[in-house]
Design an enzyme around this catalytic site. Structure first.
Site, PDB file in Angstrom:
ATOM      1  N   ASP A  99      29.986  64.578  41.084  1.00 34.80           N
ATOM      2  CA  ASP A  99      30.521  64.750  42.437  1.00 34.80           C
ATOM      3  C   ASP A  99      31.119  66.153  42.588  1.00 34.80           C
ATOM      4  OD1 ASP A  99      30.126  61.859  43.134  1.00 34.80           O
ATOM      5  OD2 ASP A  99      31.491  61.652  41.454  1.00 34.80           O
ATOM      6  N   HIS A 119      34.547  57.025  41.555  1.00 35.59           N
ATOM      7  CA  HIS A 119      33.171  57.516  41.705  1.00 35.59           C
ATOM      8  C   HIS A 119      32.429  56.501  42.572  1.00 35.59           C
ATOM      9  CE1 HIS A 119      29.187  58.998  41.092  1.00 35.59           C
ATOM     10  NE2 HIS A 119      28.828  57.811  40.653  1.00 35.59           N
TER      11      HIS A 119
HETATM   12  P1  NAI Z   1      18.439  53.401  33.620  1.00 33.22           P
HETATM   13  O1  NAI Z   1      18.236  52.047  34.214  1.00 33.22           O
HETATM   14  O2  NAI Z   1      17.311  54.366  33.598  1.00 33.22           O
HETATM   15  O3  NAI Z   1      18.944  53.245  32.120  1.00 33.22           O
HETATM   16  C1  NAI Z   1      19.974  52.374  31.764  1.00 33.22           C
HETATM   17  C2  NAI Z   1      19.710  51.930  30.349  1.00 33.22           C
HETATM   18  O4  NAI Z   1      20.845  51.183  29.921  1.00 33.22           O
HETATM   19  C3  NAI Z   1      18.489  51.050  30.195  1.00 33.22           C
HETATM   20  O5  NAI Z   1      17.650  51.547  29.173  1.00 33.22           O
HETATM   21  C4  NAI Z   1      19.091  49.704  29.823  1.00 33.22           C
HETATM   22  O6  NAI Z   1      18.261  48.930  28.977  1.00 33.22           O
HETATM   23  C5  NAI Z   1      20.360  50.146  29.121  1.00 33.22           C
HETATM   24  N1  NAI Z   1      21.375  49.112  28.960  1.00 33.22           N
HETATM   25  C6  NAI Z   1      21.661  48.072  29.787  1.00 33.22           C
HETATM   26  N2  NAI Z   1      22.613  47.300  29.251  1.00 33.22           N
HETATM   27  C7  NAI Z   1      22.952  47.869  28.079  1.00 33.22           C
HETATM   28  C8  NAI Z   1      23.862  47.507  27.053  1.00 33.22           C
HETATM   29  N3  NAI Z   1      24.621  46.419  27.148  1.00 33.22           N
HETATM   30  N4  NAI Z   1      23.950  48.317  25.967  1.00 33.22           N
HETATM   31  C9  NAI Z   1      23.181  49.406  25.856  1.00 33.22           C
HETATM   32  N5  NAI Z   1      22.277  49.768  26.780  1.00 33.22           N
HETATM   33  C10 NAI Z   1      22.171  49.019  27.880  1.00 33.22           C
HETATM   34  O7  NAI Z   1      19.709  53.993  34.370  1.00 33.22           O
HETATM   35  P2  NAI Z   1      20.206  55.508  34.484  1.00 33.22           P
HETATM   36  O8  NAI Z   1      19.555  56.125  35.654  1.00 33.22           O
HETATM   37  O9  NAI Z   1      20.094  56.161  33.160  1.00 33.22           O
HETATM   38  O10 NAI Z   1      21.734  55.280  34.893  1.00 33.22           O
HETATM   39  C11 NAI Z   1      22.640  54.693  34.007  1.00 33.22           C
HETATM   40  C12 NAI Z   1      23.963  54.386  34.699  1.00 33.22           C
HETATM   41  O11 NAI Z   1      24.584  55.583  35.172  1.00 33.22           O
HETATM   42  C13 NAI Z   1      23.835  53.478  35.939  1.00 33.22           C
HETATM   43  O12 NAI Z   1      24.895  52.556  35.900  1.00 33.22           O
HETATM   44  C14 NAI Z   1      24.047  54.445  37.085  1.00 33.22           C
HETATM   45  O13 NAI Z   1      24.552  53.785  38.228  1.00 33.22           O
HETATM   46  C15 NAI Z   1      25.061  55.382  36.484  1.00 33.22           C
HETATM   47  N6  NAI Z   1      25.206  56.686  37.150  1.00 33.22           N
HETATM   48  C16 NAI Z   1      26.469  57.216  37.206  1.00 33.22           C
HETATM   49  C17 NAI Z   1      26.700  58.436  37.780  1.00 33.22           C
HETATM   50  C18 NAI Z   1      28.074  59.007  37.848  1.00 33.22           C
HETATM   51  O14 NAI Z   1      28.218  60.064  38.483  1.00 33.22           O
HETATM   52  N7  NAI Z   1      29.105  58.427  37.248  1.00 33.22           N
HETATM   53  C19 NAI Z   1      25.589  59.210  38.357  1.00 33.22           C
HETATM   54  C20 NAI Z   1      24.296  58.597  38.219  1.00 33.22           C
HETATM   55  C21 NAI Z   1      24.128  57.357  37.634  1.00 33.22           C
END
Ligand code: NAI
Length: 332
Positions: free
Chosen positions: A159, A187
């Site tokens: 952000d 966030h």
């Molecule tokens: P993604 O869906 O591509 O990858 C998430 C991964 O986490 C998947 O491989 C899934 O199998 C794994 N996962 C699920 N439960 C798990 C567990 N208990 N232990 C270990 N791994 C687990 O998602 P992406 O795009 O990589 O985003 C990840 C997170 O980041 C989402 O929650 C998203 O909302 C968040 N995010 C946060 C931002 C921020 O500014 N704070 C910005 C963008 C995304």
């Protein structure tokens, strides 16, 4: 010879990790002299995908990257880690209520907090990226009582970076000429991106961003809304959430925590509130911070206008609600 540190990335088979892992292996987060051992945690169905990620990490042929271990076992993933990127989380599915999302994530961050408590170094630096990041960080810290609360942070750096880029574009300067923007609060779409104390440096002068833009109406409406809704705009266009920019922001957050902030500059991090600026204690709230010797300090004494105060109240109230919902789940 510098000893390698263990670094864990959860959600390691996902899209943010895919960009983040390169930065870690290349030395752009922990510095060019710090070797690392990577611990890659994901869930059992993703182990095959993770094998592919491990192959690519080998093929980077980067000398700082030492041992790489993919696993679905938190006990192995968190063993002796000095830094943790908690990226993996339960994504929001269509029709899912915020309560349900929170409930699913509370379980994940309870397990990981417990594993950090048992297996990680006591000085581990934890950055929670997975949403709802602030409340996930709070839960995680709650289940890791042997690790100081200060060691748990949530990411609002994306952000901040978005706000910096938007202000620089509006003024017409290179992005690095704008500094000291603050992201306050959650966030989420209640966050308050605040340019009131930001400054812009040109070849001839340094002046407040507010003066350079000279359009209070734009700063108080369009600017704030654009940053609050930027994540949704990326999803609408890409059909997937921000990943490259999120990974860059995660690297920025941890690098500044590890190596320190620049003189006269602050950055924003979600940290456990100590009551600064009248914010309720014990919620993970994004504040302006400076970092020295791996310890952050909340910047004190910034003036808060009535307009800003009303924004801080809204985002703090949302975080208190999230905490209450998370506590309800944990009591069941
Ligand atoms: P993604 O869906 O591509 O990858 C998430 C991964 O986490 C998947 O491989 C899934 O199998 C794994 N996962 C699920 N439960 C798990 C567990 N208990 N232990 C270990 N791994 C687990 O998602 P992406 O795009 O990589 O985003 C990840 C997170 O980041 C989402 O929650 C998203 O909302 C968040 N995010 C946060 C931002 C921020 O500014 N704070 C910005 C963008 C995304």
């Amino acid at each position: 010879m510098v000893e390698a540190i263990n670094v864990v990335v959860t959600g390691a088979a996902g899209q943010i990790a895919y960009s983040l892992l390169y930065q870690l292996a290349a030395g752009s987060v922990f510095g060019p002299d710090q070797p690392i051992n990577l611990r890659l945690l994901d869930i059992p169905p993703m182990m095959k995908v993770l094998d592919g990620v491990v192959m690519e990490l080998e093929d980077l042929a980067l000398p700082l990257l030492r041992d790489v271990q993919p696993t679905a076992d938190p006990a192995k993933a968190f063993k002796d880690v000095a830094a943790a990127f908690l990226v993996g989380a339960m994504p929001r599915k269509e029709g899912m209520e915020r309560k349900d999302l929170l409930a699913a994530n509370v379980e994940i961050f309870k397990v990981q907090g417990d594993a950090l408590n048992k297996y990680a170094r006591k000085d581990v630096k934890v950055l929670v990226v997975g949403n709802p990041a602030n409340t996930n960080a709070l839960i995680c810290s709650h289940y890791a009582p042997s690790i100081p609360k200060e060691n748990f942070t949530a990411m609002t750096r994306l952000d901040q970076n978005r706000a910096q880029a938007a202000l620089a574009a509006r003024i017409g300067v290179q992005v690095d000429k704008v500094k000291n923007i603050t992201i306050w609060g959650n966030h989420s779409s209640t966050q308050f991106p605040d340019a009131a104390h930001a400054i812009v440096t040109t070849s001839t002068s340094t002046k407040p961003v507010v003066a350079a833009i000279n359009d209070e109406q734009w700063l108080n409406t369009t600017f704030i809304e654009t940053i609050q809704k930027r994540g949704a705009a990326v999803i609408a266009a890409r059909k997937m959430s921000s990943a490259m920019s999120a990974a860059k922001a995660a690297g920025d957050h941890m690098r500044d925590w590890w190596l320190g902030t620049k003189p006269n500059e602050w950055v924003s991090m979600g940290v456990v509130s100590d009551g600064s600026y009248g914010i309720p204690k014990d919620i993970v709230f994004s504040f302006p911070v400076t970092v020295q010797k791996k310890q952050y300090k909340i910047v004190q004494g910034l003036s808060i206008s009535d307009f800003a105060r009303s924004k801080l109240n809204v985002t703090a109230a949302e975080l208190e609600e999230e905490r209450a919902e998370a506590n309800n789940v944990l009591k069941k």
